[in-house]
Structures are given as C-alpha cells and as structure tokens.
Design a protein around this motif. Structure first.
Motif, PDB file in Angstrom:
ATOM      1  N   SER A 104       0.889 -13.982 -61.388  1.00 15.02           N
ATOM      2  CA  SER A 104       0.195 -15.713 -61.565  1.00 15.02           C
ATOM      3  C   SER A 104      -0.726 -15.631 -60.237  1.00 15.02           C
ATOM      4  CB  SER A 104       1.652 -16.423 -61.025  1.00 15.02           C
ATOM      5  OG  SER A 104       2.240 -15.843 -60.108  1.00 15.02           O
ATOM      6  N   LYS A 105      -1.560 -15.085 -60.424  1.00 16.28           N
ATOM      7  CA  LYS A 105      -2.808 -14.927 -59.331  1.00 16.28           C
ATOM      8  C   LYS A 105      -3.364 -16.307 -59.136  1.00 16.28           C
ATOM      9  CE  LYS A 105      -4.298 -10.269 -59.648  1.00 16.28           C
ATOM     10  NZ  LYS A 105      -5.213  -9.336 -58.697  1.00 16.28           N
ATOM     11  N   PHE A 106      -3.170 -17.134 -60.026  1.00 17.24           N
ATOM     12  CA  PHE A 106      -3.799 -18.598 -59.739  1.00 17.24           C
ATOM     13  C   PHE A 106      -2.719 -19.559 -58.964  1.00 17.24           C
ATOM     14  CE2 PHE A 106      -6.019 -16.724 -63.170  1.00 17.24           C
ATOM     15  CZ  PHE A 106      -7.090 -16.633 -62.465  1.00 17.24           C
ATOM     16  N   THR A 107      -1.672 -18.918 -58.648  1.00 11.58           N
ATOM     17  CA  THR A 107      -0.485 -19.968 -57.820  1.00 11.58           C
ATOM     18  C   THR A 107      -0.159 -19.198 -56.682  1.00 11.58           C
ATOM     19  OG1 THR A 107       1.449 -18.470 -58.755  1.00 11.58           O
ATOM     20  CG2 THR A 107       0.607 -20.383 -60.058  1.00 11.58           C
ATOM     21  N   LYS A 108       0.248 -20.066 -55.827  1.00  7.77           N
ATOM     22  CA  LYS A 108       0.551 -19.421 -54.248  1.00  7.77           C
ATOM     23  C   LYS A 108       1.748 -18.625 -54.367  1.00  7.77           C
ATOM     24  CE  LYS A 108       1.958 -21.387 -49.930  1.00  7.77           C
ATOM     25  NZ  LYS A 108       2.402 -22.753 -49.341  1.00  7.77           N
ATOM     26  N   PRO A 109       1.263 -17.372 -53.630  1.00 12.72           N
ATOM     27  CA  PRO A 109       2.339 -16.311 -53.649  1.00 12.72           C
ATOM     28  C   PRO A 109       3.698 -16.810 -52.494  1.00 12.72           C
ATOM     29  CG  PRO A 109       0.602 -15.389 -52.383  1.00 12.72           C
ATOM     30  CD  PRO A 109       0.134 -16.922 -53.258  1.00 12.72           C
ATOM     31  N   LYS A 110       4.742 -16.176 -52.884  1.00 14.64           N
ATOM     32  CA  LYS A 110       5.942 -16.398 -51.986  1.00 14.64           C
ATOM     33  C   LYS A 110       5.746 -16.226 -50.633  1.00 14.64           C
ATOM     34  CE  LYS A 110      10.880 -15.477 -51.908  1.00 14.64           C
ATOM     35  NZ  LYS A 110      11.729 -14.673 -52.591  1.00 14.64           N
ATOM     36  N   TYR A 111       4.988 -15.311 -50.287  1.00 17.12           N
ATOM     37  CA  TYR A 111       4.923 -14.961 -48.707  1.00 17.12           C
ATOM     38  C   TYR A 111       3.275 -14.771 -48.729  1.00 17.12           C
ATOM     39  CZ  TYR A 111       9.746 -14.361 -47.895  1.00 17.12           C
ATOM     40  OH  TYR A 111      11.001 -14.805 -47.835  1.00 17.12           O
ATOM     41  N   LYS A 112       2.639 -15.737 -47.867  1.00 17.48           N
ATOM     42  CA  LYS A 112       1.348 -15.554 -47.745  1.00 17.48           C
ATOM     43  C   LYS A 112       0.984 -14.342 -46.913  1.00 17.48           C
ATOM     44  CE  LYS A 112      -2.234 -18.709 -46.210  1.00 17.48           C
ATOM     45  NZ  LYS A 112      -2.662 -20.229 -45.533  1.00 17.48           N
ATOM     46  N   GLU A 113       0.059 -13.675 -46.960  1.00 17.33           N
ATOM     47  CA  GLU A 113      -0.399 -12.319 -46.243  1.00 17.33           C
ATOM     48  C   GLU A 113      -1.059 -12.695 -45.038  1.00 17.33           C
ATOM     49  OE1 GLU A 113      -1.390  -8.727 -48.291  1.00 17.33           O
ATOM     50  OE2 GLU A 113       0.018  -9.109 -50.092  1.00 17.33           O
ATOM     51  N   ALA A 114      -0.418 -12.039 -43.864  1.00 16.18           N
ATOM     52  CA  ALA A 114      -1.220 -12.346 -42.546  1.00 16.18           C
ATOM     53  C   ALA A 114      -2.430 -11.497 -42.634  1.00 16.18           C
ATOM     54  CB  ALA A 114      -0.371 -12.062 -41.539  1.00 16.18           C
ATOM     55  N   LYS A 115      -3.558 -12.064 -41.905  1.00 17.38           N
ATOM     56  CA  LYS A 115      -4.949 -11.500 -41.971  1.00 17.38           C
ATOM     57  C   LYS A 115      -4.885 -10.561 -40.731  1.00 17.38           C
ATOM     58  CE  LYS A 115      -6.770 -13.871 -45.118  1.00 17.38           C
ATOM     59  NZ  LYS A 115      -6.335 -13.339 -46.501  1.00 17.38           N
ATOM     60  N   LYS A 116      -5.665  -9.498 -40.689  1.00 19.61           N
ATOM     61  CA  LYS A 116      -5.847  -8.544 -39.527  1.00 19.61           C
ATOM     62  C   LYS A 116      -4.342  -7.866 -39.164  1.00 19.61           C
ATOM     63  CE  LYS A 116      -9.642 -10.788 -37.316  1.00 19.61           C
ATOM     64  NZ  LYS A 116     -10.178 -11.652 -36.205  1.00 19.61           N
ATOM     65  N   THR A 117      -3.466  -8.265 -39.942  1.00 18.65           N
ATOM     66  CA  THR A 117      -1.962  -7.462 -39.541  1.00 18.65           C
ATOM     67  C   THR A 117      -1.545  -6.879 -40.734  1.00 18.65           C
ATOM     68  OG1 THR A 117      -1.446  -9.612 -38.385  1.00 18.65           O
ATOM     69  CG2 THR A 117       0.483  -8.056 -39.003  1.00 18.65           C
ATOM     70  N   LYS A 118      -1.084  -5.498 -40.566  1.00 18.71           N
ATOM     71  CA  LYS A 118      -0.512  -4.710 -41.713  1.00 18.71           C
ATOM     72  C   LYS A 118       0.806  -5.286 -42.251  1.00 18.71           C
ATOM     73  CE  LYS A 118       1.216  -0.297 -43.336  1.00 18.71           C
ATOM     74  NZ  LYS A 118       0.342   0.411 -44.168  1.00 18.71           N
ATOM     75  N   VAL A 119       0.920  -5.628 -43.665  1.00 22.16           N
ATOM     76  CA  VAL A 119       1.733  -6.175 -43.972  1.00 22.16           C
ATOM     77  C   VAL A 119       2.752  -5.352 -44.943  1.00 22.16           C
ATOM     78  CG1 VAL A 119       2.748  -8.081 -45.884  1.00 22.16           C
ATOM     79  CG2 VAL A 119       0.733  -8.761 -44.301  1.00 22.16           C
ATOM     80  N   ILE A 120       4.026  -5.198 -44.463  1.00 21.19           N
ATOM     81  CA  ILE A 120       5.078  -4.257 -45.262  1.00 21.19           C
ATOM     82  C   ILE A 120       5.735  -4.776 -46.159  1.00 21.19           C
ATOM     83  CG2 ILE A 120       6.703  -2.451 -44.868  1.00 21.19           C
ATOM     84  CD1 ILE A 120       5.145  -1.975 -42.193  1.00 21.19           C
TER      85      ILE A 120
END
Length: 131
Positions: A104-120
C-alpha cells in the motif's frame, strides 16, 4: 492421551504454529533467537548509541539485547514529532506491517520513518500472529 507435546522439549504444547507444536517457553526462545540473530547480523546497536524505543514490548526486547552495551535508551509510548537527538529509533514494525506498507505504498504507513535517524524495525522477522 491426546495431549500435544512440544517438539523441542516434550512439555505440554500450548502453541501450534506453522505445523509445529511448542510450549510457551520454547516459542518465546524461538522468537527471541530470531530477533537477536537479525539484530546481530544487521549490527543494529553499537556502543554509545542514543536510542529512542517506541512501545513496551520493543523496550523489553531492546533492553535484553543491549543489557551489556553502554548506550543511552529513551522510551516513548508513541513516536514524538522530532527524533533529531537520537541516532537510532526502534519501532515495533512486524513482517506483516512491512508487507502491508509495501503493498500500500500510496497510503500512509503505520510509522513514519524519521529522517537522518537509523530506524530499526525490531520485529521485522516475526509476524503479527507471533506477537
């Protein structure tokens, strides 16, 4: 006797998953092993990391993985507006969440990934039914 036995330790099986009968203890060990292996192979955590952890279960898992590692950990119930002061953010994204986000790339993901921060995505090796 029709009581199912754990395929690992022969105790009473309480979980039937993927045609495997497991007791709670062996199931927990299986999930823990999978998460630890993913963490180790991807080198998620390093000395002196400043980690933001979202949700309680993720906190418990990260605390267990990093118990002998000098790093700063901050816990939040939900993702704050800014994550700039952290070099890593742990979110409780599962394999099912990843599939859903991909499809569902055209919908909002459950958690928005933070910029400049490694998301685990700490639970990416397990699916929703396993949690």
């Amino acid at each position: 006797n029709t009581t199912m036995k754990c395929q690992k330790c022969s105790k009473k099986a309480e979980i039937n998953l993927y045609k495997k009968n497991l007791c709670k203890s062996c199931f927990t060990k299986l999930i823990d092993k999978r998460i630890r292996k993913d963490s180790r192979l991807n080198k998620y955590f390093k000395k002196n990391d400043n980690i933001l952890i979202i949700e309680k279960l993720a906190k418990k898992v990260v605390d267990d993985i990093t118990k002998n590692l000098p790093c700063k950990k901050t816990y939040a119930a939900k993702l704050p507006t800014s994550t700039a002061k952290f070099n890593k953010v742990v979110i409780p994204t599962t394999m099912d969440d990843e599939v859903h986000n991909f499809l569902s790339k055209f919908t909002k993901p459950k958690y928005k990934e933070a910029k400049k921060t490694k998301v685990i995505k700490i639970f990416r090796t397990i699916n929703d039914i396993e949690i």
